[in-house]
Design a protein around this motif. Structure first.
Motif, PDB file in Angstrom:
ATOM      1  N   VAL A   1      -0.265  -4.118  10.931  1.00  0.00           N
ATOM      2  CA  VAL A   1      -0.576  -4.458   9.541  1.00  0.00           C
ATOM      3  C   VAL A   1      -0.714  -3.176   8.730  1.00  0.00           C
ATOM      4  O   VAL A   1      -1.374  -2.214   9.167  1.00  0.00           O
ATOM      5  CB  VAL A   1      -1.856  -5.304   9.461  1.00  0.00           C
ATOM      6  CG1 VAL A   1      -2.238  -5.554   8.004  1.00  0.00           C
ATOM      7  CG2 VAL A   1      -1.655  -6.629  10.190  1.00  0.00           C
ATOM      8  N   ALA A   2      -0.079  -3.149   7.551  1.00  0.00           N
ATOM      9  CA  ALA A   2      -0.078  -1.972   6.690  1.00  0.00           C
ATOM     10  C   ALA A   2      -0.787  -2.271   5.382  1.00  0.00           C
ATOM     11  O   ALA A   2      -1.005  -3.435   5.024  1.00  0.00           O
ATOM     12  CB  ALA A   2       1.366  -1.536   6.414  1.00  0.00           C
TER      13      ALA A   2
ATOM     14  N   LEU B   1       1.747   0.188   0.335  1.00  0.00           N
ATOM     15  CA  LEU B   1       2.837   0.960   0.921  1.00  0.00           C
ATOM     16  C   LEU B   1       4.168   0.421   0.389  1.00  0.00           C
ATOM     17  O   LEU B   1       4.462  -0.761   0.552  1.00  0.00           O
ATOM     18  CB  LEU B   1       2.796   0.847   2.449  1.00  0.00           C
ATOM     19  CG  LEU B   1       3.769   1.731   3.229  1.00  0.00           C
ATOM     20  CD1 LEU B   1       3.359   3.197   3.135  1.00  0.00           C
ATOM     21  CD2 LEU B   1       3.830   1.293   4.691  1.00  0.00           C
ATOM     22  N   PRO B   2       4.984   1.275  -0.237  1.00  0.00           N
ATOM     23  CA  PRO B   2       6.208   0.774  -0.887  1.00  0.00           C
ATOM     24  C   PRO B   2       7.146   0.014   0.037  1.00  0.00           C
ATOM     25  O   PRO B   2       7.851  -0.891  -0.404  1.00  0.00           O
ATOM     26  CB  PRO B   2       6.868   2.053  -1.435  1.00  0.00           C
ATOM     27  CG  PRO B   2       5.749   3.030  -1.578  1.00  0.00           C
ATOM     28  CD  PRO B   2       4.790   2.715  -0.463  1.00  0.00           C
ATOM     29  N   TRP B   3       7.189   0.391   1.304  1.00  0.00           N
ATOM     30  CA  TRP B   3       8.105  -0.265   2.232  1.00  0.00           C
ATOM     31  C   TRP B   3       7.389  -1.217   3.198  1.00  0.00           C
ATOM     32  O   TRP B   3       7.974  -1.635   4.196  1.00  0.00           O
ATOM     33  CB  TRP B   3       8.910   0.774   3.011  1.00  0.00           C
ATOM     34  CG  TRP B   3       8.069   1.802   3.703  1.00  0.00           C
ATOM     35  CD1 TRP B   3       7.479   1.702   4.922  1.00  0.00           C
ATOM     36  CD2 TRP B   3       7.714   3.096   3.198  1.00  0.00           C
ATOM     37  NE1 TRP B   3       6.777   2.839   5.222  1.00  0.00           N
ATOM     38  CE2 TRP B   3       6.904   3.722   4.182  1.00  0.00           C
ATOM     39  CE3 TRP B   3       7.997   3.791   2.018  1.00  0.00           C
ATOM     40  CZ2 TRP B   3       6.379   5.006   3.999  1.00  0.00           C
ATOM     41  CZ3 TRP B   3       7.474   5.062   1.850  1.00  0.00           C
ATOM     42  CH2 TRP B   3       6.681   5.657   2.831  1.00  0.00           C
ATOM     43  N   ALA B   4       6.138  -1.558   2.905  1.00  0.00           N
ATOM     44  CA  ALA B   4       5.460  -2.566   3.726  1.00  0.00           C
ATOM     45  C   ALA B   4       6.259  -3.862   3.662  1.00  0.00           C
ATOM     46  O   ALA B   4       6.821  -4.215   2.615  1.00  0.00           O
ATOM     47  CB  ALA B   4       4.041  -2.783   3.221  1.00  0.00           C
TER      48      ALA B   4
ATOM     49  N   LEU C   1       1.354 -11.221   6.497  1.00  0.00           N
ATOM     50  CA  LEU C   1       0.678  -9.955   6.246  1.00  0.00           C
ATOM     51  C   LEU C   1       1.694  -8.823   6.109  1.00  0.00           C
ATOM     52  O   LEU C   1       2.743  -8.827   6.775  1.00  0.00           O
ATOM     53  CB  LEU C   1      -0.284  -9.636   7.393  1.00  0.00           C
ATOM     54  CG  LEU C   1      -1.423 -10.629   7.618  1.00  0.00           C
ATOM     55  CD1 LEU C   1      -2.206 -10.247   8.865  1.00  0.00           C
ATOM     56  CD2 LEU C   1      -2.340 -10.688   6.403  1.00  0.00           C
ATOM     57  N   PRO C   2       1.420  -7.843   5.246  1.00  0.00           N
ATOM     58  CA  PRO C   2       2.324  -6.691   5.133  1.00  0.00           C
ATOM     59  C   PRO C   2       2.265  -5.849   6.404  1.00  0.00           C
ATOM     60  O   PRO C   2       1.188  -5.570   6.924  1.00  0.00           O
ATOM     61  CB  PRO C   2       1.768  -5.933   3.924  1.00  0.00           C
ATOM     62  CG  PRO C   2       0.320  -6.298   3.885  1.00  0.00           C
ATOM     63  CD  PRO C   2       0.242  -7.729   4.361  1.00  0.00           C
ATOM     64  N   ARG C   3       3.414  -5.459   6.884  1.00  0.00           N
ATOM     65  CA  ARG C   3       3.488  -4.707   8.147  1.00  0.00           C
ATOM     66  C   ARG C   3       4.423  -3.514   8.012  1.00  0.00           C
ATOM     67  O   ARG C   3       5.313  -3.487   7.166  1.00  0.00           O
ATOM     68  CB  ARG C   3       3.970  -5.616   9.290  1.00  0.00           C
ATOM     69  CG  ARG C   3       2.987  -6.721   9.618  1.00  0.00           C
ATOM     70  CD  ARG C   3       3.477  -7.616  10.756  1.00  0.00           C
ATOM     71  NE  ARG C   3       2.445  -8.580  11.115  1.00  0.00           N
ATOM     72  CZ  ARG C   3       1.458  -8.341  11.959  1.00  0.00           C
ATOM     73  NH1 ARG C   3       1.375  -7.164  12.563  1.00  0.00           N
ATOM     74  NH2 ARG C   3       0.552  -9.256  12.210  1.00  0.00           N
ATOM     75  N   HIS C   4       4.202  -2.535   8.889  1.00  0.00           N
ATOM     76  CA  HIS C   4       5.112  -1.403   8.969  1.00  0.00           C
ATOM     77  C   HIS C   4       6.439  -1.866   9.593  1.00  0.00           C
ATOM     78  O   HIS C   4       6.423  -2.598  10.597  1.00  0.00           O
ATOM     79  CB  HIS C   4       4.528  -0.298   9.844  1.00  0.00           C
ATOM     80  CG  HIS C   4       3.341   0.394   9.259  1.00  0.00           C
ATOM     81  ND1 HIS C   4       3.461   1.365   8.292  1.00  0.00           N
ATOM     82  CD2 HIS C   4       2.010   0.252   9.508  1.00  0.00           C
ATOM     83  CE1 HIS C   4       2.259   1.810   7.972  1.00  0.00           C
ATOM     84  NE2 HIS C   4       1.353   1.151   8.676  1.00  0.00           N
ATOM     85  N   PRO C   5       7.583  -1.456   9.043  1.00  0.00           N
ATOM     86  CA  PRO C   5       8.873  -1.757   9.683  1.00  0.00           C
ATOM     87  C   PRO C   5       9.097  -0.795  10.855  1.00  0.00           C
ATOM     88  O   PRO C   5       9.926   0.111  10.810  1.00  0.00           O
ATOM     89  CB  PRO C   5       9.877  -1.545   8.551  1.00  0.00           C
ATOM     90  CG  PRO C   5       9.238  -0.514   7.686  1.00  0.00           C
ATOM     91  CD  PRO C   5       7.756  -0.769   7.749  1.00  0.00           C
TER      92      PRO C   5
ATOM     93  N   TYR D   1       1.811   4.089  17.145  1.00  0.00           N
ATOM     94  CA  TYR D   1       0.652   3.794  16.304  1.00  0.00           C
ATOM     95  C   TYR D   1       1.007   2.849  15.155  1.00  0.00           C
ATOM     96  O   TYR D   1       0.119   2.258  14.540  1.00  0.00           O
ATOM     97  CB  TYR D   1       0.065   5.085  15.738  1.00  0.00           C
ATOM     98  CG  TYR D   1      -0.786   5.849  16.721  1.00  0.00           C
ATOM     99  CD1 TYR D   1      -1.985   5.317  17.195  1.00  0.00           C
ATOM    100  CD2 TYR D   1      -0.391   7.100  17.185  1.00  0.00           C
ATOM    101  CE1 TYR D   1      -2.772   6.022  18.099  1.00  0.00           C
ATOM    102  CE2 TYR D   1      -1.175   7.807  18.095  1.00  0.00           C
ATOM    103  CZ  TYR D   1      -2.365   7.260  18.550  1.00  0.00           C
ATOM    104  OH  TYR D   1      -3.136   7.955  19.464  1.00  0.00           O
ATOM    105  N   PHE D   2       2.293   2.695  14.858  1.00  0.00           N
ATOM    106  CA  PHE D   2       2.726   1.843  13.759  1.00  0.00           C
ATOM    107  C   PHE D   2       3.330   0.524  14.254  1.00  0.00           C
ATOM    108  O   PHE D   2       3.719  -0.311  13.449  1.00  0.00           O
ATOM    109  CB  PHE D   2       3.754   2.581  12.896  1.00  0.00           C
ATOM    110  CG  PHE D   2       3.236   3.871  12.347  1.00  0.00           C
ATOM    111  CD1 PHE D   2       2.450   3.893  11.204  1.00  0.00           C
ATOM    112  CD2 PHE D   2       3.500   5.071  12.991  1.00  0.00           C
ATOM    113  CE1 PHE D   2       1.950   5.081  10.698  1.00  0.00           C
ATOM    114  CE2 PHE D   2       3.010   6.277  12.488  1.00  0.00           C
ATOM    115  CZ  PHE D   2       2.231   6.275  11.341  1.00  0.00           C
ATOM    116  N   ARG D   3       3.425   0.355  15.546  1.00  0.00           N
ATOM    117  CA  ARG D   3       4.048  -0.837  16.130  1.00  0.00           C
ATOM    118  C   ARG D   3       2.989  -1.708  16.774  1.00  0.00           C
ATOM    119  O   ARG D   3       2.066  -1.207  17.419  1.00  0.00           O
ATOM    120  CB  ARG D   3       5.083  -0.391  17.170  1.00  0.00           C
ATOM    121  CG  ARG D   3       5.621  -1.483  18.066  1.00  0.00           C
ATOM    122  CD  ARG D   3       6.652  -0.898  19.016  1.00  0.00           C
ATOM    123  NE  ARG D   3       6.862  -1.724  20.195  1.00  0.00           N
ATOM    124  CZ  ARG D   3       7.716  -1.460  21.172  1.00  0.00           C
ATOM    125  NH1 ARG D   3       8.452  -0.363  21.103  1.00  0.00           N
ATOM    126  NH2 ARG D   3       7.840  -2.252  22.209  1.00  0.00           N
ATOM    127  N   THR D   4       3.107  -3.012  16.589  1.00  0.00           N
ATOM    128  CA  THR D   4       2.184  -3.929  17.252  1.00  0.00           C
ATOM    129  C   THR D   4       2.330  -3.758  18.759  1.00  0.00           C
ATOM    130  O   THR D   4       3.436  -3.925  19.297  1.00  0.00           O
ATOM    131  CB  THR D   4       2.473  -5.390  16.872  1.00  0.00           C
ATOM    132  OG1 THR D   4       2.331  -5.536  15.458  1.00  0.00           O
ATOM    133  CG2 THR D   4       1.513  -6.331  17.569  1.00  0.00           C
TER     134      THR D   4
END
Length: 269
Positions: free
Chosen positions: A155-156, A160-163, A172-176, A223-226
């Motif tokens: 979850v981001a 965040l512009p690219w969430a 939920l907004p997430r990191h790609p 750290y950015f991946r589920t």
């Protein structure tokens, strides 16, 4: 906010045969291996070591087996053993995605050991040769993961512009995260390796930079991946991908130490 487009995983169909984007990304990976391999052979120190374009075709056959078999077994054993042992036929459904890089890495090492023995080459010279050819193929695989809507990010912050919202997960907004890993673990590592390997280095040094670089990059991008699951080491909790990356970091350090300790015996690799 961006929304994952959830594209059709099937790129096109030929009669009863469906061609998946995930499979096409692996085809891209194998083609770039051949193209980069030919470019690498044109480097003076590589050509002087007797590498030829014909070696690539034979090596690719072994490498494909190592990637597919090792990558799939790694996914089964490292990440989802309970699911696959309950659904054994799913083990063979590689077109649906689910390939472990760490498993593929071990598979390729075994495959290259067999190829090196067949051709009478030293194992680490072979690994040094192919190391710079791997990261862009890895990046292509991560793009395939994104198309399959696999490996959603953590979850981001919504600012965040690219969430991105992954509708197949939640709202939920997430990191790609597949793109992060394609860029950092793939493209950035490729640039570092390609530049480093342009000159003759001690045997094992190029392999060492690859193992160390990938291990560190993957540990960071995790750290950015589920996480697939979390491993606790004392008071510290890390993801499965981070745990599997630590041995690669250790391997890279050992290879570099040994390589530069014996740097008087520089070989063209």
């Amino acid at each position: 906010m961006l929304i994952h487009p959830l594209p059709d995983p099937i790129a096109f169909s030929l009669g009863p045969v469906s061609v998946h984007w995930y499979g096409l990304m692996y085809l891209v990976a194998f083609v770039q291996f051949l193209l980069l391999g030919r470019a690498r052979i044109r480097q003076p120190h590589i050509g002087a070591a007797g590498w030829k374009a014909e070696d690539l075709d034979d090596m690719l056959f072994y490498g494909v087996l190592g990637v597919v078999v090792g990558g799939r077994l790694g996914e089964v054993l490292f990440y989802n053993p309970a699911y696959y042992f309950s659904h054994p036929l799913e083990i063979f459904a590689v077109w649906k995605g689910g390939m472990s890089f760490h498993g593929g890495f071990l598979g390729v090492m075994i495959a290259m050991a067999l190829w090196a023995r067949k051709r009478g080459r030293a194992f680490w010279e072979v690994m040094d040769f192919i190391a710079p050819l791997v990261p862009l193929g890895y990046a292509a695989g991560r793009i395939g993961n994104f198309i399959n809507a696999e490996l959603p990010g953590r979850v981001a912050d919504a600012s965040l512009p690219w969430a991105m919202i992954w509708p197949n997960v939640d709202n939920l907004p997430r990191h790609p995260s597949p793109f992060y890993q394609a860029l950092v673990d793939g493209v950035l590592l490729f640039i570092v390796l390609w530049l480093y390997a342009r000159k003759a280095r001690p045997v094992m040094a190029v392999s060492g930079v690859f193992a160390l670089g990938y291990g560190c990059a993957r540990f960071f991008t995790e750290y950015f991946r589920t996480p697939d699951y979390v491993v606790s080491i004392g008071p510290v909790s890390i993801s499965a991908g981070q745990m599997l990356s630590l041995p690669m970091v250790a391997l890279g350090l050992v290879l570099l130490l040994v390589a530069y300790k014996n740097k008087g015996a520089i070989r063209a690799n």
